[in-house]
Design a protein around this motif. Structure first.
Motif, PDB file in Angstrom:
ATOM      1  N   ALA A  70      25.270 -37.613 -17.543  1.00 60.18           N
ATOM      2  CA  ALA A  70      26.122 -38.523 -16.787  1.00 60.18           C
ATOM      3  C   ALA A  70      25.342 -39.799 -16.485  1.00 60.18           C
ATOM      4  CB  ALA A  70      26.584 -37.868 -15.490  1.00 60.18           C
ATOM      5  N   LYS A  71      25.875 -40.938 -16.952  1.00 59.59           N
ATOM      6  CA  LYS A  71      25.205 -42.215 -16.782  1.00 59.59           C
ATOM      7  C   LYS A  71      26.158 -43.251 -16.230  1.00 59.59           C
ATOM      8  CE  LYS A  71      22.090 -41.378 -20.710  1.00 59.59           C
ATOM      9  NZ  LYS A  71      21.560 -41.917 -21.995  1.00 59.59           N
ATOM     10  N   GLN A  72      25.579 -44.325 -15.694  1.00 60.92           N
ATOM     11  CA  GLN A  72      26.384 -45.386 -15.120  1.00 60.92           C
ATOM     12  C   GLN A  72      25.654 -46.719 -15.273  1.00 60.92           C
ATOM     13  OE1 GLN A  72      27.361 -44.705 -11.025  1.00 60.92           O
ATOM     14  NE2 GLN A  72      28.704 -46.476 -10.850  1.00 60.92           N
ATOM     15  N   ASP A  73      26.316 -47.693 -15.888  1.00 60.67           N
ATOM     16  CA  ASP A  73      25.788 -49.049 -16.011  1.00 60.67           C
ATOM     17  C   ASP A  73      26.435 -49.915 -14.939  1.00 60.67           C
ATOM     18  OD1 ASP A  73      24.348 -48.225 -18.191  1.00 60.67           O
ATOM     19  OD2 ASP A  73      25.811 -48.944 -19.654  1.00 60.67           O
ATOM     20  N   ILE A  74      25.615 -50.615 -14.175  1.00 59.57           N
ATOM     21  CA  ILE A  74      26.106 -51.311 -12.989  1.00 59.57           C
ATOM     22  C   ILE A  74      25.649 -52.760 -12.977  1.00 59.57           C
ATOM     23  CG2 ILE A  74      26.053 -51.392 -10.464  1.00 59.57           C
ATOM     24  CD1 ILE A  74      25.561 -48.387 -10.494  1.00 59.57           C
ATOM     25  N   ALA A  75      26.584 -53.671 -12.739  1.00 56.42           N
ATOM     26  CA  ALA A  75      26.265 -55.059 -12.424  1.00 56.42           C
ATOM     27  C   ALA A  75      26.357 -55.190 -10.908  1.00 56.42           C
ATOM     28  CB  ALA A  75      27.230 -56.012 -13.120  1.00 56.42           C
ATOM     29  N   LEU A  76      25.225 -55.345 -10.264  1.00 56.59           N
ATOM     30  CA  LEU A  76      25.142 -55.243  -8.808  1.00 56.59           C
ATOM     31  C   LEU A  76      24.952 -56.625  -8.194  1.00 56.59           C
ATOM     32  CD1 LEU A  76      25.071 -52.943  -6.673  1.00 56.59           C
ATOM     33  CD2 LEU A  76      22.585 -53.000  -6.864  1.00 56.59           C
ATOM     34  N   LYS A  77      25.962 -57.086  -7.458  1.00 57.39           N
ATOM     35  CA  LYS A  77      25.874 -58.378  -6.790  1.00 57.39           C
ATOM     36  C   LYS A  77      25.095 -58.227  -5.488  1.00 57.39           C
ATOM     37  CE  LYS A  77      28.637 -62.199  -4.989  1.00 57.39           C
ATOM     38  NZ  LYS A  77      30.004 -62.716  -4.749  1.00 57.39           N
ATOM     39  N   LEU A  78      24.049 -59.018  -5.330  1.00 54.38           N
ATOM     40  CA  LEU A  78      23.208 -58.936  -4.139  1.00 54.38           C
ATOM     41  C   LEU A  78      23.910 -59.553  -2.940  1.00 54.38           C
ATOM     42  CD1 LEU A  78      19.764 -59.861  -5.747  1.00 54.38           C
ATOM     43  CD2 LEU A  78      20.592 -57.593  -5.118  1.00 54.38           C
ATOM     44  N   GLN A  79      23.754 -58.931  -1.797  1.00 56.45           N
ATOM     45  CA  GLN A  79      24.431 -59.345  -0.571  1.00 56.45           C
ATOM     46  C   GLN A  79      23.473 -60.064   0.377  1.00 56.45           C
ATOM     47  OE1 GLN A  79      27.967 -58.627  -0.251  1.00 56.45           O
ATOM     48  NE2 GLN A  79      27.430 -58.391  -2.406  1.00 56.45           N
ATOM     49  N   ASN A  80      24.050 -60.815   1.295  1.00 58.51           N
ATOM     50  CA  ASN A  80      23.320 -61.540   2.349  1.00 58.51           C
ATOM     51  C   ASN A  80      22.356 -62.581   1.794  1.00 58.51           C
ATOM     52  OD1 ASN A  80      24.613 -59.932   4.352  1.00 58.51           O
ATOM     53  ND2 ASN A  80      23.110 -58.307   3.979  1.00 58.51           N
ATOM     54  N   VAL A  81      22.656 -63.078   0.602  1.00 58.22           N
ATOM     55  CA  VAL A  81      21.929 -64.202   0.001  1.00 58.22           C
ATOM     56  C   VAL A  81      22.941 -65.091  -0.712  1.00 58.22           C
ATOM     57  CG1 VAL A  81      19.646 -63.188  -0.291  1.00 58.22           C
ATOM     58  CG2 VAL A  81      21.401 -62.729  -1.989  1.00 58.22           C
ATOM     59  N   GLU A  82      22.476 -66.290  -1.091  1.00 55.21           N
ATOM     60  CA  GLU A  82      23.377 -67.259  -1.714  1.00 55.21           C
ATOM     61  C   GLU A  82      23.829 -66.829  -3.101  1.00 55.21           C
ATOM     62  OE1 GLU A  82      19.755 -69.452  -0.686  1.00 55.21           O
ATOM     63  OE2 GLU A  82      20.453 -67.588   0.217  1.00 55.21           O
ATOM     64  N   SER A  83      22.941 -66.189  -3.865  1.00 57.67           N
ATOM     65  CA  SER A  83      23.288 -65.806  -5.233  1.00 57.67           C
ATOM     66  C   SER A  83      22.359 -64.687  -5.689  1.00 57.67           C
ATOM     67  CB  SER A  83      23.152 -67.015  -6.178  1.00 57.67           C
ATOM     68  OG  SER A  83      21.797 -67.444  -6.243  1.00 57.67           O
ATOM     69  N   ILE A  99      21.609 -52.713 -13.561  1.00 62.71           N
ATOM     70  CA  ILE A  99      20.935 -51.436 -13.325  1.00 62.71           C
ATOM     71  C   ILE A  99      21.647 -50.327 -14.086  1.00 62.71           C
ATOM     72  CG2 ILE A  99      20.437 -49.678 -11.558  1.00 62.71           C
ATOM     73  CD1 ILE A  99      19.887 -51.842  -9.587  1.00 62.71           C
ATOM     74  N   GLU A 100      20.877 -49.415 -14.648  1.00 65.79           N
ATOM     75  CA  GLU A 100      21.421 -48.220 -15.297  1.00 65.79           C
ATOM     76  C   GLU A 100      20.911 -47.004 -14.530  1.00 65.79           C
ATOM     77  OE1 GLU A 100      19.749 -48.533 -19.139  1.00 65.79           O
ATOM     78  OE2 GLU A 100      21.018 -50.211 -19.788  1.00 65.79           O
ATOM     79  N   ILE A 101      21.804 -46.108 -14.162  1.00 70.02           N
ATOM     80  CA  ILE A 101      21.385 -44.905 -13.445  1.00 70.02           C
ATOM     81  C   ILE A 101      21.876 -43.667 -14.180  1.00 70.02           C
ATOM     82  CG2 ILE A 101      21.243 -46.014 -11.194  1.00 70.02           C
ATOM     83  CD1 ILE A 101      23.930 -44.888 -10.473  1.00 70.02           C
ATOM     84  N   GLU A 102      21.086 -42.623 -14.073  1.00 70.77           N
ATOM     85  CA  GLU A 102      21.407 -41.344 -14.723  1.00 70.77           C
ATOM     86  C   GLU A 102      21.040 -40.222 -13.784  1.00 70.77           C
ATOM     87  OE1 GLU A 102      19.667 -38.581 -18.377  1.00 70.77           O
ATOM     88  OE2 GLU A 102      19.395 -40.766 -18.447  1.00 70.77           O
ATOM     89  N   CYS A 103      21.923 -39.244 -13.669  1.00 74.22           N
ATOM     90  CA  CYS A 103      21.674 -38.082 -12.829  1.00 74.22           C
ATOM     91  C   CYS A 103      21.080 -36.971 -13.686  1.00 74.22           C
ATOM     92  CB  CYS A 103      22.961 -37.599 -12.161  1.00 74.22           C
ATOM     93  SG  CYS A 103      22.714 -36.314 -10.937  1.00 74.22           S
ATOM     94  N   VAL A 104      19.888 -36.518 -13.308  1.00 70.90           N
ATOM     95  CA  VAL A 104      19.184 -35.478 -14.044  1.00 70.90           C
ATOM     96  C   VAL A 104      19.373 -34.160 -13.297  1.00 70.90           C
ATOM     97  CG1 VAL A 104      16.968 -34.718 -14.948  1.00 70.90           C
ATOM     98  CG2 VAL A 104      17.493 -37.166 -14.817  1.00 70.90           C
ATOM     99  N   ALA A 105      20.003 -33.197 -13.958  1.00 71.80           N
ATOM    100  CA  ALA A 105      20.305 -31.908 -13.317  1.00 71.80           C
ATOM    101  C   ALA A 105      19.041 -31.086 -13.135  1.00 71.80           C
ATOM    102  CB  ALA A 105      21.331 -31.138 -14.156  1.00 71.80           C
ATOM    103  N   LEU A 106      19.130 -30.097 -12.262  1.00 73.06           N
ATOM    104  CA  LEU A 106      17.991 -29.224 -11.992  1.00 73.06           C
ATOM    105  C   LEU A 106      17.515 -28.483 -13.242  1.00 73.06           C
ATOM    106  CD1 LEU A 106      19.041 -27.630  -8.588  1.00 73.06           C
ATOM    107  CD2 LEU A 106      17.212 -29.247  -8.958  1.00 73.06           C
ATOM    108  N   THR A 107      18.446 -28.195 -14.152  1.00 74.33           N
ATOM    109  CA  THR A 107      18.081 -27.442 -15.343  1.00 74.33           C
ATOM    110  C   THR A 107      17.229 -28.251 -16.306  1.00 74.33           C
ATOM    111  OG1 THR A 107      20.194 -28.081 -16.316  1.00 74.33           O
ATOM    112  CG2 THR A 107      20.074 -25.929 -15.247  1.00 74.33           C
ATOM    113  N   GLN A 108      17.173 -29.565 -16.124  1.00 69.50           N
ATOM    114  CA  GLN A 108      16.371 -30.411 -16.998  1.00 69.50           C
ATOM    115  C   GLN A 108      14.978 -30.603 -16.455  1.00 69.50           C
ATOM    116  OE1 GLN A 108      18.345 -33.982 -18.544  1.00 69.50           O
ATOM    117  NE2 GLN A 108      20.267 -33.199 -17.776  1.00 69.50           N
TER     118      GLN A 108
END
Length: 386
Positions: free
Chosen positions: A359-372, A377-386
């Motif tokens: 299971a993977k997720q590609d994310i375009a993350l807009k930063l907050q509390n700044v002008e721009s 980021i890419e995240i992946e959940c690694v199960a206990l069996t791995q």
């Protein structure tokens, strides 16, 4: 990457000499050898896998679970994923945990682990004198049992050989003893300094153990880990200026009490990190916090933006895959995660995909509390069996 020369057709070969034909065969054989060569990382991983199969390394050094897939690079201990979570909580100054399969390895890294001797050598050192009435954790032990044992073993070093803590670089056998003259005076002073050194070492070790015990008591009741989150910080775009004309950005990610950071990219508002970080996922899944800072040498690092990612849906998909489910199809669109849900959360294109059972997720993350500023980021959940 090897480049294979195209073999001439029969018409061209008809006029070729015997020497040309032999050279052609040599070139093709050399090209085949290049194609079969291993990459440095693959060669290092194969070497590590061979060492993992050595007797003693096939069981977790701390609880005895079979087939451990994690290793403390600075201790040389192969451990299971549950014990690896406890190791991570100790800090990299105590135990630097890496995945046998998921992390990149160099020949030097593997050689350093091999030189430490593996689980047998580690346990001879850190389990030299376990009391008869003290039970080592079993594979089904609770997180509290694991935490208590691992901290006693590596932080407080309660089971190590006490003689090692009182070692001194000078030994009486190394001194040429004489009963009279100046040498006798020198010997007495040296022996006195040795005694003071031993007493000092004993005091420091006692102090360290007491401090570790206090810290251990303050962190009692740690939660169970349900897996690992693998975060690839890819790049940043249009980050804010915090120096005169640019910034020296780095990214810090946090999950619960754990945190890791990327390297610093000098003088860039569009940095490229491509850096993979890994954290343990607690049972009560908290949001993944992302902060960007500008590195300063002579003052506090400047704030360059923040964001949060709800990794709950990703963990749910990973759990469904681990349990043999299909996670409702090959991909799963995140539920509404608009800016109004959380002032620090703004995710675009946050589609969870399932590729090769992961299971993977590609994310375009807009930063907050700044002008721009935006992070990829890419995240992946690694199960206990791995």
């Amino acid at each position: 990457m090897s480049v294979r020369k195209q073999r001439p057709d029969a018409d061209h070969l008809s006029g070729a000499s015997l020497s040309d034909l032999l050279n052609l065969d040599d070139e093709e054989n050399y090209s085949d050898e290049l194609d079969d060569e291993e990459t440095p990382s693959a060669s290092a991983k194969r070497k590590l896998a061979n060492f993992l199969s050595v007797s003693g390394n096939d069981l977790c050094a701390d609880c005895g679970s079979p087939d451990p897939k994690w290793v403390s690079a600075n201790l040389g201990a192969f451990v299971c994923i549950k014990c690896s979570g406890v190791h991570r909580s100790l800090g990299v100054h105590v135990s630097k945990i890496l995945s046998v399969n998921l992390d990149e390895w160099t020949e030097e890294d593997v050689d350093n682990v091999i030189q430490l001797g593996g689980n047998t050598a580690v346990n001879l050192k850190y389990e030299d004198s376990i009391p008869n009435d003290f039970r080592k954790p079993l594979p089904d032990a609770s997180i509290d049992e694991r935490t208590d044992f691992i901290k006693r073993k590596y932080v407080m070093q309660q089971f190590s050989n006490p003689d090692e803590h009182l070692s001194c670089p000078f030994t009486p056998a190394a001194i040429n003893c004489s009963s009279t003259g100046v040498n006798s005076v020198v010997e007495k002073k040296l022996l006195n300094s040795m005694r003071l050194h031993n007493f000092g070492q004993a005091f420091l070790n006692t102090r360290k153990r007491k401090d570790a015990e206090k810290k251990s008591n303050s962190t009692a009741g740690m939660v169970e880990f349900v897996g690992m989150i693998k975060v690839n910080v890819v790049s940043g775009t249009n980050l804010v200026i915090r120096d005169v004309r640019s910034s020296d950005p780095y990214v810090m990610i946090s999950l619960g009490t754990q945190s890791m950071k990327t390297r610093v990219i000098r003088s860039s508002l569009n940095p490229v990190w491509n850096e993979k970080l890994m954290l343990s996922i607690p049972h009560d899944v908290p949001p993944l916090k992302v902060n960007v800072y500008d590195k300063d040498k002579f003052s506090t690092d400047d704030f360059m933006g923040e964001a949060e990612i709800d990794i709950g849906p990703l963990v749910s998909v990973a759990k469904a895959l681990e349990n043999g489910g299909n996670a409702n199809g090959p991909s799963k669109q995140l539920e509404n995660m608009d800016e109004g849900k959380d002032k620090n959360t703004h995710v675009n294109n946050g589609t969870i995909t399932v590729t090769d059972g992961k299971a993977k997720q590609d994310i375009a993350l807009k930063l907050q509390n700044v002008e721009s500023g935006e992070l990829q980021i890419e995240i992946e959940c690694v199960a206990l069996t791995q």
